[in-house]
Design a protein around this motif. Structure first.
Motif, PDB file in Angstrom:
ATOM      1  N   ILE A   1       0.862  -1.186   0.000  1.00  0.00           N
ATOM      2  CA  ILE A   1       0.000   0.000   0.000  1.00  0.00           C
ATOM      3  C   ILE A   1       0.894   1.231   0.000  1.00  0.00           C
ATOM      4  CG2 ILE A   1      -1.855   1.221   1.187  1.00  0.00           C
ATOM      5  CD1 ILE A   1      -2.553  -1.441   2.581  1.00  0.00           C
ATOM      6  N   VAL A   2       0.898   1.946  -1.077  1.00  0.00           N
ATOM      7  CA  VAL A   2       1.654   3.192  -1.310  1.00  0.00           C
ATOM      8  C   VAL A   2       3.130   3.069  -0.944  1.00  0.00           C
ATOM      9  CG1 VAL A   2      -0.399   4.664  -1.136  1.00  0.00           C
ATOM     10  CG2 VAL A   2       0.961   4.279   0.923  1.00  0.00           C
ATOM     11  N   GLY A   3       3.722   1.932  -1.209  1.00  0.00           N
ATOM     12  CA  GLY A   3       5.140   1.744  -0.911  1.00  0.00           C
ATOM     13  C   GLY A   3       6.028   2.112  -2.089  1.00  0.00           C
TER      14      GLY A   3
ATOM     15  N   PHE B   1      -3.950  -1.248  -8.220  1.00  0.00           N
ATOM     16  CA  PHE B   1      -5.151  -0.434  -8.278  1.00  0.00           C
ATOM     17  C   PHE B   1      -4.845   0.967  -7.756  1.00  0.00           C
ATOM     18  CE2 PHE B   1      -6.374  -4.830  -7.605  1.00  0.00           C
ATOM     19  CZ  PHE B   1      -7.322  -5.032  -8.603  1.00  0.00           C
ATOM     20  N   GLU B   2      -5.602   1.924  -8.246  1.00  0.00           N
ATOM     21  CA  GLU B   2      -5.549   3.280  -7.722  1.00  0.00           C
ATOM     22  C   GLU B   2      -6.796   3.554  -6.886  1.00  0.00           C
ATOM     23  OE1 GLU B   2      -5.023   6.137 -10.826  1.00  0.00           O
ATOM     24  OE2 GLU B   2      -2.856   5.800 -10.934  1.00  0.00           O
ATOM     25  N   PHE B   3      -6.602   4.261  -5.787  1.00  0.00           N
ATOM     26  CA  PHE B   3      -7.725   4.718  -4.988  1.00  0.00           C
ATOM     27  C   PHE B   3      -7.789   6.237  -5.061  1.00  0.00           C
ATOM     28  CE2 PHE B   3      -4.092   4.248  -2.112  1.00  0.00           C
ATOM     29  CZ  PHE B   3      -4.030   5.510  -1.523  1.00  0.00           C
ATOM     30  N   SER B   4      -8.894   6.789  -4.662  1.00  0.00           N
ATOM     31  CA  SER B   4      -9.094   8.224  -4.741  1.00  0.00           C
ATOM     32  C   SER B   4      -8.451   8.922  -3.555  1.00  0.00           C
ATOM     33  CB  SER B   4     -10.596   8.539  -4.783  1.00  0.00           C
ATOM     34  OG  SER B   4     -10.819   9.936  -4.825  1.00  0.00           O
TER      35      SER B   4
ATOM     36  N   LYS C   1      -9.199   5.577   4.598  1.00  0.00           N
ATOM     37  CA  LYS C   1     -10.503   6.199   4.763  1.00  0.00           C
ATOM     38  C   LYS C   1     -11.576   5.191   4.385  1.00  0.00           C
ATOM     39  CE  LYS C   1      -9.137  11.030   4.301  1.00  0.00           C
ATOM     40  NZ  LYS C   1      -9.315  12.297   3.560  1.00  0.00           N
ATOM     41  N   GLU C   2     -12.757   5.350   4.960  1.00  0.00           N
ATOM     42  CA  GLU C   2     -13.761   4.284   4.920  1.00  0.00           C
ATOM     43  C   GLU C   2     -14.001   3.708   3.531  1.00  0.00           C
ATOM     44  OE1 GLU C   2     -18.435   3.602   6.066  1.00  0.00           O
ATOM     45  OE2 GLU C   2     -17.279   5.139   7.105  1.00  0.00           O
ATOM     46  N   LYS C   3     -14.298   4.544   2.543  1.00  0.00           N
ATOM     47  CA  LYS C   3     -14.595   4.045   1.201  1.00  0.00           C
ATOM     48  C   LYS C   3     -13.386   3.344   0.601  1.00  0.00           C
ATOM     49  CE  LYS C   3     -16.402   5.492  -3.296  1.00  0.00           C
ATOM     50  NZ  LYS C   3     -16.906   6.652  -4.093  1.00  0.00           N
ATOM     51  N   ASN C   4     -12.202   3.942   0.753  1.00  0.00           N
ATOM     52  CA  ASN C   4     -10.987   3.338   0.216  1.00  0.00           C
ATOM     53  C   ASN C   4     -10.634   2.044   0.948  1.00  0.00           C
ATOM     54  OD1 ASN C   4     -10.587   5.351  -1.713  1.00  0.00           O
ATOM     55  ND2 ASN C   4      -9.348   6.607  -0.322  1.00  0.00           N
TER      56      ASN C   4
ATOM     57  N   LEU D   1      -9.952  -1.566  -0.714  1.00  0.00           N
ATOM     58  CA  LEU D   1      -8.737  -2.351  -0.526  1.00  0.00           C
ATOM     59  C   LEU D   1      -9.041  -3.741   0.012  1.00  0.00           C
ATOM     60  CD1 LEU D   1      -7.306   0.452  -0.926  1.00  0.00           C
ATOM     61  CD2 LEU D   1      -5.711  -0.263   0.858  1.00  0.00           C
ATOM     62  N   LEU D   2      -9.884  -3.800   1.025  1.00  0.00           N
ATOM     63  CA  LEU D   2     -10.195  -5.095   1.644  1.00  0.00           C
ATOM     64  C   LEU D   2     -10.825  -6.059   0.649  1.00  0.00           C
ATOM     65  CD1 LEU D   2     -11.603  -3.794   5.032  1.00  0.00           C
ATOM     66  CD2 LEU D   2      -9.556  -5.192   4.766  1.00  0.00           C
TER      67      LEU D   2
END
Length: 279
Positions: A163-165, A249-252, A260-263, A267-268
């Motif tokens: 995650i964002v590494g 994948f990209e998240f917002s 954050k909840e939606k992201n 991810l999960l």
């Protein structure tokens, strides 16, 4: 998910008490053991969560926090670890701290050594055959990839969740990182790399990928001001060239918006599908 978030908030309160069991819903419960030493250094601690239903255990998640290699703490990922436990109730979870870099201590190879020490500790502590999934964010994502691709010689790591590494520290776009001087001068002990290899090459996960590297799923923000989008494309390219199964994948949002909840839900769900595909 809002109700579940509220429920997890209550669980976080309980974690500060002496309660030794975490209940996450009907028939989902874990024994918890907090701040276990897996090494002699005061920073080598982990929180361990073991499913009550021992016969159903499938994997061990090792959770590796971020913080620029010099900061951060496992407690920052307690909430996300609980969300993972709800999603994967048949897995063991170890949320680890590691030796942080300082003016007198380099990050590498200490920090990848600590991932290995945590794995060895868990193998000795738990009484069943283990496969490991490394999951980390930011610097923790970097360490998860670096260990899995460079150090994982016995192939104990089944998968990596990044995650964002940062994946390639020599990427010209990454040189805009606000603390790149640390990356160049303090990240790697100068005696660690062979004479013919630069410190940034030694510390770049993409430079150690090979055809037996573990499957990898990655997530990057579409407005990340810390990790450039080129890190995602470089990682995807090298994994694919080596025929390593991978998804990205990209998240917002930005660097810190992944939980954050939606992201987090996004991810999960993607992690769940990914791990089912590599059974």
């Amino acid at each position: 998910m809002n109700k579940f978030r509220g429920f997890l908030f209550l669980i976080l309160i309980l974690l500060g008490c002496k309660e030794k069991t975490v209940h996450l819903g009907k028939e989902i419960s874990f024994d918890k053991r907090m701040n276990i030493s897996y090494g002699v250094d005061a920073e080598q601690k982990l929180d361990l969560y073991i499913p009550k239903r021992h016969g159903q255990i499938k994997n061990v998640f090792i959770i590796v926090h971020g913080g620029g290699w010099r900061g951060g703490d496992k407690s920052e990922l307690t909430f996300f670890t609980l969300s993972l436990m709800q999603k994967f109730p048949e897995s063991v979870f170890a949320n680890i701290n590691y030796r942080l870099a300082s003016s007198s201590r380099f990050a590498l190879p200490n920090q990848t050594d600590d991932v290995g020490k945590a794995i060895s500790f868990l193998e000795k502590t738990l009484e069943y055959k283990l496969t490991f999934i490394l999951l980390g964010n930011s610097a923790g994502g970097h360490l998860s990839m670096l260990y899995a691709y460079k150090v994982n010689t016995k192939f104990k790591v089944k998968a990596v969740v990044n995650i964002v590494g940062p994946s390639d520290l020599s990427d010209p776009n990454f040189k805009n990182y606000s603390d790149y001087s640390f990356v160049e001068n303090q990240l790697v002990n100068p005696v660690a790399p062979p004479a013919c290899i630069s410190k940034t090459t030694f510390a770049s996960p993409t430079r150690s990928i090979h055809d037996n590297s573990p499957p990898t799923i990655s997530f990057y923000g579409n407005n990340d001001q810390v990790i450039p989008s080129s890190q995602k494309s470089i990682l995807d390219s090298v994994l694919s060239k080596n025929s390593v199964y991978n998804k990205s994948f990209e998240f917002s949002g930005g660097h810190l918006d992944w939980d954050k909840e939606k992201n987090a839900d996004f991810l999960l769900n993607k992690i769940d599908v990914f791990l089912k595909q590599i059974k």
